[in-house]
Design a protein around this motif. Structure first.
Motif, short mmCIF file in Angstrom:
data_model
loop_
_atom_site.label_atom_id
_atom_site.label_comp_id
_atom_site.label_asym_id
_atom_site.label_seq_id
_atom_site.Cartn_x
_atom_site.Cartn_y
_atom_site.Cartn_z
N PRO A 1 84.52 107.52 12.51
CA PRO A 1 83.81 108.83 13.04
C PRO A 1 82.28 108.56 12.49
O PRO A 1 81.27 109.03 12.99
CB PRO A 1 84.59 109.89 12.62
CG PRO A 1 85.78 109.41 12.45
CD PRO A 1 85.67 108.00 11.99
N ALA B 1 80.25 106.70 14.64
CA ALA B 1 79.98 107.04 15.94
C ALA B 1 78.68 108.37 15.83
O ALA B 1 77.99 108.64 16.71
CB ALA B 1 81.09 107.74 16.44
N HIS C 1 76.50 118.22 20.57
CA HIS C 1 76.48 117.88 22.13
C HIS C 1 77.60 116.86 22.32
O HIS C 1 78.32 117.11 23.23
CB HIS C 1 75.48 117.32 22.70
CG HIS C 1 75.30 117.22 24.23
ND1 HIS C 1 75.58 116.08 24.63
CD2 HIS C 1 75.02 118.11 25.38
CE1 HIS C 1 75.54 116.19 26.14
NE2 HIS C 1 75.18 117.47 26.37
N SER C 2 77.62 115.76 21.57
CA SER C 2 78.78 114.76 21.89
C SER C 2 80.17 115.40 21.31
O SER C 2 81.16 115.01 22.30
CB SER C 2 78.43 113.61 21.17
OG SER C 2 77.29 113.07 21.67
N VAL C 3 80.17 115.86 20.29
CA VAL C 3 81.33 116.60 19.75
C VAL C 3 81.93 117.66 20.91
O VAL C 3 83.24 117.64 21.24
CB VAL C 3 81.11 117.18 18.42
CG1 VAL C 3 82.68 118.21 18.04
CG2 VAL C 3 81.17 116.07 17.39
N PHE D 1 81.26 117.64 23.94
CA PHE D 1 81.65 116.92 25.30
C PHE D 1 83.24 116.48 25.13
O PHE D 1 83.97 116.58 25.77
CB PHE D 1 80.74 115.82 25.43
CG PHE D 1 81.04 114.95 26.43
CD1 PHE D 1 81.25 114.94 27.73
CD2 PHE D 1 81.76 113.71 25.82
CE1 PHE D 1 81.60 114.21 28.70
CE2 PHE D 1 82.03 112.59 26.96
CZ PHE D 1 81.89 113.05 28.31
N TRP D 2 83.42 115.76 23.94
CA TRP D 2 84.72 115.15 23.64
C TRP D 2 85.93 116.18 23.48
O TRP D 2 87.01 115.99 24.32
CB TRP D 2 84.73 114.23 22.74
CG TRP D 2 83.87 112.94 22.89
CD1 TRP D 2 82.85 112.56 22.62
CD2 TRP D 2 84.47 111.90 24.24
NE1 TRP D 2 82.26 111.35 23.15
CE2 TRP D 2 83.38 110.93 24.04
CE3 TRP D 2 85.49 111.91 24.67
CZ2 TRP D 2 83.67 109.74 24.73
CZ3 TRP D 2 85.58 110.67 25.47
CH2 TRP D 2 84.72 109.61 25.53
N ALA D 3 85.57 117.25 22.44
CA ALA D 3 86.49 118.35 22.65
C ALA D 3 86.81 119.05 23.71
O ALA D 3 87.79 119.38 24.16
CB ALA D 3 85.89 119.26 21.51
N ASN E 1 86.64 117.70 27.01
CA ASN E 1 87.42 116.90 27.89
C ASN E 1 88.93 116.93 27.37
O ASN E 1 89.60 116.48 28.21
CB ASN E 1 86.62 115.64 27.96
CG ASN E 1 85.38 115.84 28.93
OD1 ASN E 1 85.75 116.05 29.99
ND2 ASN E 1 84.36 114.98 28.51
N VAL E 2 89.11 116.69 26.03
CA VAL E 2 90.18 116.67 25.58
C VAL E 2 91.04 117.79 25.83
O VAL E 2 92.17 118.02 26.22
CB VAL E 2 90.47 116.29 24.25
CG1 VAL E 2 91.76 116.60 23.31
CG2 VAL E 2 89.77 114.84 23.78
N THR F 1 90.24 119.28 30.01
CA THR F 1 90.12 118.36 31.49
C THR F 1 91.06 118.82 32.30
O THR F 1 92.23 118.88 31.99
CB THR F 1 90.41 116.79 30.77
OG1 THR F 1 89.08 116.84 30.26
CG2 THR F 1 90.37 115.73 32.07
N HIS G 1 79.31 122.00 28.03
CA HIS G 1 78.63 121.89 26.70
C HIS G 1 77.14 122.12 26.88
O HIS G 1 76.35 122.23 26.03
CB HIS G 1 78.88 120.55 25.96
CG HIS G 1 78.89 119.25 26.89
ND1 HIS G 1 79.90 119.33 27.74
CD2 HIS G 1 77.96 118.35 27.05
CE1 HIS G 1 79.55 117.94 28.65
NE2 HIS G 1 78.27 117.54 28.03
#
Length: 114
Positions: A28, A31, A72-74, A76-78, A80-81, A84, A101
């Motif tokens: 992480p 990333a 923004h990225s966190v 996005f992934w949170a 989508n998880v 979604t 987001h």
């Protein structure tokens, strides 16, 4: 980060594998550094975004900083998880087809040729 990865590998050997749990911190961290240094840079785009001719902007057209890029990225992934495919339905009803987001952070993905 490569010397740190080698150090973690050797430490894992010395601790009979227990030290390899530090890789869960290393991945992480790499990333976050990547997002901070790409989306938070002057280009405001990752390598793939540059190839596709898109970038991440604020709604007023100003640059985003590294912290906003990471958040923004966190998000996005949170999003989508957890949500979604419901998170994609937001784009059908939002202005400029912004995702959840993007709405929360006041950002927009735009083309670099416009």
């Amino acid at each position: 980060t490569i010397p740190f990865a080698i150090l973690v590998f050797v430490f894992g050997l010395l601790t009979l594998g227990l030290g390899w749990m530090l890789f869960s911190v290393l991945v992480p961290a790499v990333a976050v550094l990547y997002i901070w240094n790409t989306l938070g840079s002057v280009d405001q785009a990752t390598t793939g975004m540059k190839l596709m001719g898109i970038r991440l902007d604020r709604l007023d057209g100003s640059r985003i900083d590294g912290l906003t890029a990471v958040v923004h990225s966190v998000l996005f992934w949170a999003g989508n998880v957890i949500l979604t495919p419901l998170v994609l339905l937001v784009t059908l009803f939002s202005d400029r087809k912004r995702t959840l987001h993007d709405l929360l952070l006041g950002t927009v993905v735009s083309r670099t040729d416009h």
